[in-house]
Design a protein around this motif. Structure first.
Motif, PDB file in Angstrom:
ATOM      1  N   ILE A  50     -21.357 -25.530   8.867  1.00  0.00           N
ATOM      2  CA  ILE A  50     -21.851 -24.086   9.660  1.00  0.00           C
ATOM      3  C   ILE A  50     -23.167 -23.966  10.036  1.00  0.00           C
ATOM      4  O   ILE A  50     -22.669 -23.288  10.773  1.00  0.00           O
ATOM      5  N   GLU A  51     -23.726 -25.258  10.376  1.00  0.00           N
ATOM      6  CA  GLU A  51     -24.863 -25.224  10.948  1.00  0.00           C
ATOM      7  C   GLU A  51     -24.770 -25.268  12.353  1.00  0.00           C
ATOM      8  O   GLU A  51     -23.927 -26.528  12.865  1.00  0.00           O
ATOM      9  N   GLY A  52     -24.896 -24.756  13.696  1.00  0.00           N
ATOM     10  CA  GLY A  52     -25.067 -24.852  14.342  1.00  0.00           C
ATOM     11  C   GLY A  52     -23.993 -23.815  15.439  1.00  0.00           C
ATOM     12  O   GLY A  52     -23.379 -23.556  16.620  1.00  0.00           O
ATOM     13  N   THR A  53     -23.094 -23.911  14.311  1.00  0.00           N
ATOM     14  CA  THR A  53     -21.470 -22.584  15.281  1.00  0.00           C
ATOM     15  C   THR A  53     -22.462 -21.022  14.982  1.00  0.00           C
ATOM     16  O   THR A  53     -22.931 -20.972  14.332  1.00  0.00           O
ATOM     17  N   SER A  54     -21.326 -20.379  14.832  1.00  0.00           N
ATOM     18  CA  SER A  54     -21.038 -19.169  15.600  1.00  0.00           C
ATOM     19  C   SER A  54     -21.434 -17.996  14.053  1.00  0.00           C
ATOM     20  O   SER A  54     -20.109 -18.377  14.286  1.00  0.00           O
ATOM     21  N   VAL A  55     -22.035 -17.582  13.630  1.00  0.00           N
ATOM     22  CA  VAL A  55     -21.346 -16.965  12.107  1.00  0.00           C
ATOM     23  C   VAL A  55     -20.503 -15.749  12.676  1.00  0.00           C
ATOM     24  O   VAL A  55     -19.394 -15.359  11.022  1.00  0.00           O
ATOM     25  N   LEU A  56     -20.489 -14.745  13.657  1.00  0.00           N
ATOM     26  CA  LEU A  56     -19.462 -14.278  13.969  1.00  0.00           C
ATOM     27  C   LEU A  56     -17.519 -15.117  13.899  1.00  0.00           C
ATOM     28  O   LEU A  56     -16.237 -14.009  13.307  1.00  0.00           O
ATOM     29  N   ASN A  57     -17.606 -15.919  13.688  1.00  0.00           N
ATOM     30  CA  ASN A  57     -16.431 -16.610  13.708  1.00  0.00           C
ATOM     31  C   ASN A  57     -15.556 -16.339  12.567  1.00  0.00           C
ATOM     32  O   ASN A  57     -14.240 -16.767  12.440  1.00  0.00           O
ATOM     33  N   LEU A  58     -16.406 -16.605  11.428  1.00  0.00           N
ATOM     34  CA  LEU A  58     -15.655 -16.488   9.897  1.00  0.00           C
ATOM     35  C   LEU A  58     -15.360 -14.759  10.005  1.00  0.00           C
ATOM     36  O   LEU A  58     -15.180 -14.736   8.863  1.00  0.00           O
ATOM     37  N   VAL A  59     -15.900 -14.075  11.013  1.00  0.00           N
ATOM     38  CA  VAL A  59     -15.634 -13.028  10.032  1.00  0.00           C
ATOM     39  C   VAL A  59     -14.399 -11.914  11.089  1.00  0.00           C
ATOM     40  O   VAL A  59     -13.971 -12.923  11.690  1.00  0.00           O
ATOM     41  N   HIS A  60     -13.564 -11.243   9.235  1.00  0.00           N
ATOM     42  CA  HIS A  60     -12.425 -11.149   9.591  1.00  0.00           C
ATOM     43  C   HIS A  60     -12.996  -9.850  11.563  1.00  0.00           C
ATOM     44  O   HIS A  60     -13.692  -9.399  11.233  1.00  0.00           O
ATOM     45  N   ILE A  61     -11.490 -10.162  11.841  1.00  0.00           N
ATOM     46  CA  ILE A  61     -11.422  -8.825  13.195  1.00  0.00           C
ATOM     47  C   ILE A  61     -11.648  -8.037  13.492  1.00  0.00           C
ATOM     48  O   ILE A  61     -12.499  -6.739  14.080  1.00  0.00           O
ATOM     49  N   ASP A  62     -10.954  -6.895  11.976  1.00  0.00           N
ATOM     50  CA  ASP A  62     -11.457  -5.514  11.598  1.00  0.00           C
ATOM     51  C   ASP A  62     -12.574  -5.126  11.537  1.00  0.00           C
ATOM     52  O   ASP A  62     -13.637  -4.255  11.526  1.00  0.00           O
ATOM     53  N   ASP A  63     -13.179  -6.771  11.223  1.00  0.00           N
ATOM     54  CA  ASP A  63     -15.486  -5.993  10.699  1.00  0.00           C
ATOM     55  C   ASP A  63     -15.951  -6.965  12.166  1.00  0.00           C
ATOM     56  O   ASP A  63     -16.909  -6.538  12.057  1.00  0.00           O
ATOM     57  N   ALA A  64     -15.483  -7.297  12.849  1.00  0.00           N
ATOM     58  CA  ALA A  64     -16.213  -7.996  14.066  1.00  0.00           C
ATOM     59  C   ALA A  64     -16.880  -6.776  14.430  1.00  0.00           C
ATOM     60  O   ALA A  64     -18.083  -7.807  14.975  1.00  0.00           O
ATOM     61  N   LEU A  65     -16.274  -6.148  15.377  1.00  0.00           N
ATOM     62  CA  LEU A  65     -17.176  -5.165  15.974  1.00  0.00           C
ATOM     63  C   LEU A  65     -18.425  -4.438  15.218  1.00  0.00           C
ATOM     64  O   LEU A  65     -19.257  -4.566  15.239  1.00  0.00           O
ATOM     65  N   ILE A  66     -18.071  -4.369  14.047  1.00  0.00           N
ATOM     66  CA  ILE A  66     -19.502  -3.838  13.363  1.00  0.00           C
ATOM     67  C   ILE A  66     -20.856  -5.009  12.897  1.00  0.00           C
ATOM     68  O   ILE A  66     -22.106  -4.567  12.793  1.00  0.00           O
ATOM     69  N   ALA A  67     -20.191  -5.990  12.587  1.00  0.00           N
ATOM     70  CA  ALA A  67     -21.098  -7.079  12.585  1.00  0.00           C
ATOM     71  C   ALA A  67     -21.574  -7.319  13.898  1.00  0.00           C
ATOM     72  O   ALA A  67     -23.060  -7.283  14.056  1.00  0.00           O
ATOM     73  N   ARG A  68     -21.436  -7.623  14.876  1.00  0.00           N
ATOM     74  CA  ARG A  68     -21.820  -7.319  16.183  1.00  0.00           C
ATOM     75  C   ARG A  68     -23.167  -6.342  16.851  1.00  0.00           C
ATOM     76  O   ARG A  68     -24.061  -6.893  17.069  1.00  0.00           O
ATOM     77  N   GLU A  69     -22.283  -5.020  16.254  1.00  0.00           N
ATOM     78  CA  GLU A  69     -23.300  -3.841  16.020  1.00  0.00           C
ATOM     79  C   GLU A  69     -24.793  -4.299  15.890  1.00  0.00           C
ATOM     80  O   GLU A  69     -25.609  -4.085  15.761  1.00  0.00           O
ATOM     81  N   ALA A  70     -24.219  -4.581  14.165  1.00  0.00           N
ATOM     82  CA  ALA A  70     -25.467  -4.612  13.125  1.00  0.00           C
ATOM     83  C   ALA A  70     -26.473  -6.180  13.659  1.00  0.00           C
ATOM     84  O   ALA A  70     -28.054  -5.156  13.364  1.00  0.00           O
ATOM     85  N   VAL A  71     -26.012  -6.675  14.147  1.00  0.00           N
ATOM     86  CA  VAL A  71     -26.572  -8.151  15.132  1.00  0.00           C
ATOM     87  C   VAL A  71     -27.538  -7.646  16.105  1.00  0.00           C
ATOM     88  O   VAL A  71     -28.195  -7.629  15.672  1.00  0.00           O
ATOM     89  N   ARG A  72     -26.909  -6.696  16.020  1.00  0.00           N
ATOM     90  CA  ARG A  72     -27.464  -6.754  17.810  1.00  0.00           C
ATOM     91  C   ARG A  72     -28.567  -5.544  17.189  1.00  0.00           C
ATOM     92  O   ARG A  72     -29.475  -5.339  18.110  1.00  0.00           O
ATOM     93  N   ASP A  73     -28.046  -4.067  16.349  1.00  0.00           N
ATOM     94  CA  ASP A  73     -29.321  -3.465  16.317  1.00  0.00           C
ATOM     95  C   ASP A  73     -30.592  -4.003  15.551  1.00  0.00           C
ATOM     96  O   ASP A  73     -31.943  -3.580  15.543  1.00  0.00           O
TER      97      ASP A  73
END
Length: 831
Positions: free
Chosen positions: A324-347
């Protein structure tokens, strides 16, 4: 002014006196001193003042002559100084001390003043006069230096740090502040070697590291341990105190480079060391917790890549941490939740210290999706972390349980159909869509006819199978877009969406009734049930609650008209519903205020027309007049008010009976109607007995009238209640016999004392052979069982005569007396 007085001069000291008279010699000597001089007489007048007086005090010589020189002496010490001078003249002694002066600009100066013992001065007159020579010099710098040293000493003594001055040659103590004494517990002797305060390890450090550093660099900084040992002779033990300190040693050199002293400042770091040890232990525990925690923990860089992954990744998501180390954590997130995850990380990255929680679906290594509860914390500015910390907990099981609970919360467990809550929500959506499209919404309220008979006869399991089969038939009969819901029991609701014609709802109701009425196989048995349907058609503005209420009202009307039929809600039903609501509100207000009237209709013995008692009939006063029981009893039952209403009526009857003092009322027995709900109440019998006892009435003064409908359920509690009342001596009567669910088994099963023949049979006496035969048979049957008979609704002399011929015991009706209030009933008795 501190002054000391010298010994008086020898009177034969002629050389000194002549020296004072020698002005040239005086000037020659004083000019070579660091200060100046002045000559004072016995009145403290200044006869001569040296020019240095002005340079030191700022006061001109001319102003200093006479008493002018006294003006520059600070007022706080002036009187003491002058007193000392007068004493010196009086005792022929000298004066020595420091004198504080205040200059014209307000600043202070310090003089060292030395006054010689007075000597005779013959140069000023024919008679010699004592003169004091005062020598002064400016010691302001010395005094201020001394004050600063004293202040510094006070500051150092107040410090919690250990401060010392040691000899640079042998490192022996020259001076130490009070902190060292407080630590050691004893006064520190000057000359004590520094190594006496150090433990063995610190002594070695001092000799091998600190001393060489002082010799070459004049400074050293490091950690030492001070300690003390004290023997307790009484306890026979030794106490050792240890103080770890951060130490700074500084060597002080003179102009030629020779080290003259060494200053030492030692700060207690025991609390810091304890904190560091606790922190280290905490970090060890934290590392152990993270390594063995069931929750995932990871640190991601600002670019979104994982910098650290805890071992929990493997059991929770099936990935090894190093994968897992060195990879993007967003790669594992469901496509329907990816936008929510990106916005949360940005916030989170936009605000230092921000904590944000969210639920995400994350892919497991086996391809399945797990629900994680994630908490993100911005610790980018924390140098120990320099990233966003993610804590994730696997809540998949909880999510699935919650989903099942939501399903159960909005669906009927038996049939799987939507329940009331979901039905109302869908009906609200249907009305909103219909309003925008110009379509209609139909609400069909279905209730199975006589389902209770099937349930009681075949058992609850069969009843459940029947309900499931009815639910299946309803779903298959309606359109796919329509909603079928079960409200509970045998009640179902169908929501018909996007109807074009109002008649579509009636046609659907007909199809449903036909489908449900087909025989249903229940194990070895077959059941046929029918259904009544209430229909409401809406255009959109209506509320779901109003539509459900109106369709229920229409269903009630369909059952009133004989069951197995459908009825459409209209304005007449609405008016009727409004009237029912108004009556219910009036009924509740009357119950709250006990605002009822009880009227009594006489019950008369046929043979001699003697009044044996009466029937209590309730009336509810309203602004429009009295409302009869037929207008509110059924409403009271539907509203669950019968128990309260029955208790109110019974208490009022007992009150009236107890208040009737007329002799003719002594043996009267009053009949009071009771409902099935009252009989099924486990506390009803005891309530009756308690009320009779409270009013001092015997059980024979009351008998209870039961409808056949109250006995048809055959509830065990009803039987227990009736036997308890009968055993207590309270009579029981079946009212309106022959009009309900008549069964001779009632007369055998329950302890009945009286049968009341309904007026529908009394009306036909002498006019209808069947009615006459029924009345005759009922009287004969009752008498054969030892049961007394009361014929209701007697209005003609012919009816009374025929009842007498048939052997009827008692009668009641308008011929013999109408229902009247209590006072009028007593008046009737007196006549």
């Amino acid at each position: 002014m501190s002054a000391e007085t010298n010994q008086p001069p020898d009177e034969s000291d002629e050389p000194r006196a002549s020296f004072l008279r020698s002005g040239d010699q005086l000037h020659w000597v004083v000019d070579r001193l660091a200060g100046g001089w002045l000559r004072l007489d016995t009145t403290l007048h200044a006869r001569d003042v040296d020019a240095r007086w002005t340079a030191i005090t700022g006061q001109p010589i001319a102003d200093a002559h006479g008493h002018g020189w006294i003006d520059v002496i600070d007022a706080s010490a002036r009187l003491d100084f002058l007193d000392a001078l007068r004493a010196a003249f009086a005792t022929n002694q000298g004066v020595h001390g420091q004198l504080r002066l205040r200059q014209r600009d307000g600043s202070l100066r310090w003089l060292e003043f030395v006054g010689s013992p007075p000597a005779l001065d013959e140069t000023i007159g024919l008679v010699a006069e004592p003169i004091m020579l005062g020598l002064f010099r400016d010691v302001t710098a010395e005094v201020e230096a001394q004050h600063r040293a004293e202040e510094l000493t006070r500051v150092l003594d107040a410090s919690s740090d250990l401060v010392m001055i040691v000899d640079p040659a042998e490192f022996r103590l020259r001076w130490a502040n009070d902190a060292l004494t407080r630590f050691l517990g004893v006064d520190v002797a000057t000359g004590t070697p520094l190594v006496d305060f150090l433990d063995e390890s610190s002594s070695q450090i001092f000799d091998e590291i600190a001393r060489p550093a002082l010799a070459h660099q004049s400074a050293w900084q490091g950690d030492l341990v001070f300690h003390t040992r004290s023997d307790d002779e009484n306890a026979g033990s030794r106490t050792e105190q240890i103080l770890p300190v951060a130490t700074v040693l500084v060597g002080h050199r003179n102009v030629d480079g020779t080290m003259t002293a060494i200053s030492i400042v030692a700060r207690d770091v025991s609390a810091l060391l304890d904190a560091e040890q606790r922190l280290e232990a905490s970090e060890i525990k934290l590392a152990a917790l993270v390594e063995h925690a069931s929750d995932i923990m990871c640190v991601i860089h600002k670019d979104g890549r994982v910098r650290y992954a805890s071992p929990a990744f493997l059991p929770v998501l099936g990935y090894a941490p190093d994968a897992i180390e060195g990879t993007s954590v967003l790669n594992l997130v469901h496509i329907d939740d990816a936008l929510i995850a990106r916005e949360a990380v940005r916030d989170v990255l936009d605000s230092a210290g921000l904590v944000k929680s969210l639920d995400l679906r994350v892919q497991h290594a086996d391809g399945s999706w797990r629900h994680l509860e994630v908490v993100a914390t911005n610790l980018v500015e924390n140098t120990a972390v320099n990233g966003v910390v993610l804590n994730a907990r696997d809540v998949t099981d909880r999510v699935h349980v919650a989903a099942r609970l939501r399903e159960r919360a909005f669906h009927d467990e038996l049939t799987g159909l939507p329940n009331r809550a979901l039905m109302l929500e869908r009906l609200r959506d249907s009305l909103r869509r219909a309003s925008g499209r110009g379509r209609l919404v139909g609400v069909l309220f279905l209730d199975l006819d006589r389902f209770k008979i099937v349930n009681d006869s075949l058992g609850h399991a069969a009843g459940d199978d029947l309900l499931r089969e009815v639910a299946r038939r309803i779903r298959e009969t309606v359109r796919p877009d329509d909603t079928v819901a079960r409200l509970g029991g045998d009640e179902f609701v169908v929501i018909m969406n996007d109807m074009v014609r109002r008649t579509d709802a009636s046609l659907a109701a007909r199809r449903l009734r036909k489908a449900i009425s087909e025989p249903i196989r229940l194990g070895r048995d077959t059941a046929v049930v029918t259904t009544s349907v209430g229909i409401t058609v809406a255009e959109g503005p209506e509320t779901p609650e109003d539509l459900l209420r109106d369709s229920d009202t229409a269903l009630y009307r369909a059952k009133e008209r004989g069951r197995d039929r459908a009825h459409v809600f209209d304005d007449r039903l609405r008016d009727r519903a409004v009237r029912r609501l108004s009556v219910e509100q009036q009924l509740r207000r009357a119950l709250d205020k006990a605002d009822f009237e009880v009227h009594y209709q006489p019950v008369v013995r046929v043979v001699d027309r003697h009044i044996l008692g009466g029937e209590a009939l309730l009336r509810m006063p309203t602004p429009d007049g009295l409302i009869m029981p037929g207008q509110f009893i059924e409403i009271a039952e539907d509203a669950g008010l019968m128990t309260q209403l029955g208790a109110t009526v019974f208490s009022m009857v007992c009150r009236d009976l107890a208040g009737w003092t007329h002799p003719a009322a002594a043996g009267l027995s009053i009949g009071v109607n009771v409902s099935a709900r009252q009989l099924s109440d486990t506390g009803f019998a005891q309530f009756i007995l308690d009320e009779l006892d409270a009013y001092g009435l015997g059980p024979s003064r009351i008998y209870l009238e039961l409808t056949e409908g109250s006995l048809v359920d055959n509830r065990p509690q009803t039987g227990r209640t009736l036997r308890q009342l009968h055993d207590a001596g309270i009579g029981l009567a079946i009212d309106d016999f022959g009009t309900g669910f008549s069964s001779l088994a009632y007369l055998k099963r329950f302890p009945i004392d009286v049968l009341k023949i309904d007026r529908t049979f009394t009306d036909g006496l002498g006019l209808d052979e069947n009615d006459t035969a029924i009345v005759k048979a009922t009287i004969a049957l009752a008498h054969s069982l030892g049961i007394r008979v009361v014929a209701e609704g007697v209005e003609t002399d012919l009816q009374l005569e025929l009842l007498h011929e048939l052997g009827c015991d008692t009668v009641q009706g308008y011929l013999l007396g109408r229902p009247v209030p209590s006072a009028a009933f007593i008046e009737c008795l007196s006549r």
